[in-house]
Design an enzyme around this catalytic site. Structure first.
Site, mmCIF file in Angstrom:
data_model
loop_
_atom_site.group_PDB
_atom_site.id
_atom_site.type_symbol
_atom_site.label_atom_id
_atom_site.label_comp_id
_atom_site.label_asym_id
_atom_site.label_seq_id
_atom_site.Cartn_x
_atom_site.Cartn_y
_atom_site.Cartn_z
ATOM 1 N N TYR A 89 -18.132 -2.941 -2.426
ATOM 2 C CA TYR A 89 -17.620 -4.113 -3.052
ATOM 3 C C TYR A 89 -17.936 -4.334 -4.501
ATOM 4 O O TYR A 89 -16.983 -4.637 -5.336
ATOM 5 C CB TYR A 89 -18.143 -5.283 -2.549
ATOM 6 C CG TYR A 89 -17.347 -5.505 -1.032
ATOM 7 C CD1 TYR A 89 -16.534 -6.639 -0.617
ATOM 8 C CD2 TYR A 89 -17.754 -4.767 0.133
ATOM 9 C CE1 TYR A 89 -16.094 -6.635 0.636
ATOM 10 C CE2 TYR A 89 -17.278 -4.750 1.374
ATOM 11 C CZ TYR A 89 -16.485 -5.901 1.727
ATOM 12 O OH TYR A 89 -15.703 -5.897 2.993
ATOM 13 N N HIS A 146 -7.514 -7.541 12.475
ATOM 14 C CA HIS A 146 -7.964 -6.723 11.249
ATOM 15 C C HIS A 146 -8.402 -5.165 11.716
ATOM 16 O O HIS A 146 -8.233 -4.177 11.144
ATOM 17 C CB HIS A 146 -9.162 -7.344 10.769
ATOM 18 C CG HIS A 146 -9.612 -6.844 9.431
ATOM 19 N ND1 HIS A 146 -9.229 -6.780 8.263
ATOM 20 C CD2 HIS A 146 -10.731 -6.049 9.109
ATOM 21 C CE1 HIS A 146 -9.597 -6.142 7.313
ATOM 22 N NE2 HIS A 146 -10.722 -5.661 7.687
ATOM 23 N N ASP A 151 -8.479 -2.446 5.741
ATOM 24 C CA ASP A 151 -9.466 -2.990 5.124
ATOM 25 C C ASP A 151 -9.701 -2.143 3.686
ATOM 26 O O ASP A 151 -8.678 -1.949 3.167
ATOM 27 C CB ASP A 151 -10.627 -2.933 5.954
ATOM 28 C CG ASP A 151 -12.017 -3.933 5.224
ATOM 29 O OD1 ASP A 151 -11.989 -4.869 5.402
ATOM 30 O OD2 ASP A 151 -12.853 -3.146 4.846
#
Length: 377
Positions: free
Chosen positions: A304, A355, A179
């Site tokens: 982000y 993930h 990630d």
């Protein structure tokens, strides 16, 4: 700038736990979804059951003791306090290794792999595979400080990790991540190649090569990526554009915070849509506590905003290894990856897992990390 490293122990005040339980009991729930699956998000009954367990049965003091069994510290880098676990190996030739988590994860993702990595002999392995492990909390996550200025994107984090490893006495080290941890690890390879023995990724983000005939696996990867872009990117658009607005609701409501991150475990983990059944309620709530307790809904989302518009990196020659788990968001082929990584030493396509590699498949994760770093020791 102080370079002091101070011991740290997680100690959540009882009053905060009482407040958490009170808020959970007073949750104002929406109406149930008119569908029989997760297509509109976390089902009401699923989240209510987990929140009831959180309020009535979850034993944070016991879970806190599990976290505190590992030595933890804080140090200030570029004005920001960084929390990290540091577990030196008992074996003298151990390789330093920094493990970096992402969103919606935390350092708890790595709790089951630290001991096998640091002391392989005690876990049926070879002392030559030993690592001295460092697991930092990303800025704005867990018990690292929340940045009060802009600029804490992945490049700044990579520079901070280099400084952290220097303070710990590690001139050269390996790096591993998935990630955002994968992106930070790539930033390390781009800016500090001479400091790295190698990098290992369990999420490999590269540009697909659509020229020529695609293999069946490559077509499946493109199909899954297209589905993700159509159905699964709303969270990242919100966090990359208006993280502050999102933070008000999540910081005020533990049910909201849990629902926001639980959806991603259900979608991205190899769990058949049942993250509680596969990962366990306690482990999922351990991770949620590292968002709820320090109130990092907005600050974690800002990564982000800081990093999504970053330009792509040039190819890296740092030795690289990859563990491709089948339920990952994007599963590139080695052919695609070779344009971004010119020295791939190990490329493994695993039969199960998703993930959250270290969280879902700790034994496989350890084996893959050991196997890759054998090629650069």
């Amino acid at each position: 700038m102080t370079e002091t490293i101070e011991p740290f122990t997680v100690q959540v005040p009882p009053a905060l736990l009482d407040d958490l339980r009170d808020r959970l009991r007073r949750t104002r729930w929406p109406d149930a979804e008119p569908v029989a699956d997760w297509s509109q998000g976390v089902p009401l009954a699923y989240l209510r059951d987990l929140c009831t367990y959180w309020a009535e049965s979850y034993d944070w003091p016991a879970r806190q003791r599990l976290l505190n069994r590992f030595p933890q510290y804080r140090t200030t880098i570029d004005g920001l306090g960084v929390h990290f676990l540091h577990v030196p190996s008992p074996h003298p030739d151990a390789m330093p290794l920094v493990l970096t988590h992402g969103w919606p994860g935390s350092v708890v993702e790595f709790l089951d792999v630290i001991e096998p990595l640091t002391d392989p002999v005690a876990h049926g392995g070879d002392a030559r595979d030993a690592f001295s492990v460092v697991v930092p909390s990303l800025p704005g996550y867990g018990w690292s400080d929340r940045p009060t200025r802009t600029g804490w994107g992945v490049d700044a984090i990579a520079a901070a990790w280099v400084e952290l490893m220097s303070r710990l006495g590690y001139d050269r080290f390996g790096a591993q991540g998935g990630d955002w941890g994968s992106t930070v690890t790539r930033a390390l390879a781009d800016a500090f190649p001479d400091r790295l023995t190698g990098i290992h990724l369990n999420m490999v983000t590269v540009r697909p090569d659509r020229d020529g005939d695609l293999t069946d696996a490559e077509q499946r990867a493109l199909d899954r990526l297209a589905e993700h872009r159509e159905q699964g990117t709303g969270y990242s658009t919100q966090q990359a554009t208006r993280p502050q607005t999102l933070g008000y609701g999540l910081t005020d409501s533990p049910a909201g915070q849990l629902g926001w991150i639980l959806e991603k475990f259900a979608t991205w983990a190899d769990c058949g849509g049942d993250p509680v059944g596969v990962l366990g309620a306690d482990r999922l709530l351990d991770n949620a506590m590292l968002y709820w307790v320090p109130g990092t809904a907005a600050s974690s989302a800002r990564l982000y905003w800081e990093s999504f518009r970053r330009e792509a990196w040039p190819p890296t020659a740092v030795p690289m290894g990859a563990a491709i788990f089948p339920h990952e968001i994007f599963t590139p082929s080695r052919r695609w990856a070779e344009k971004a990584f010119t020295d791939i030493r190990r490329w493994s396509e695993l039969p199960s897992g998703g993930h959250f590699a270290a969280f879902e498949q700790p034994q496989v994760f350890v084996e893959e990390v050991r196997a890759f770093f054998r090629t650069v020791r």
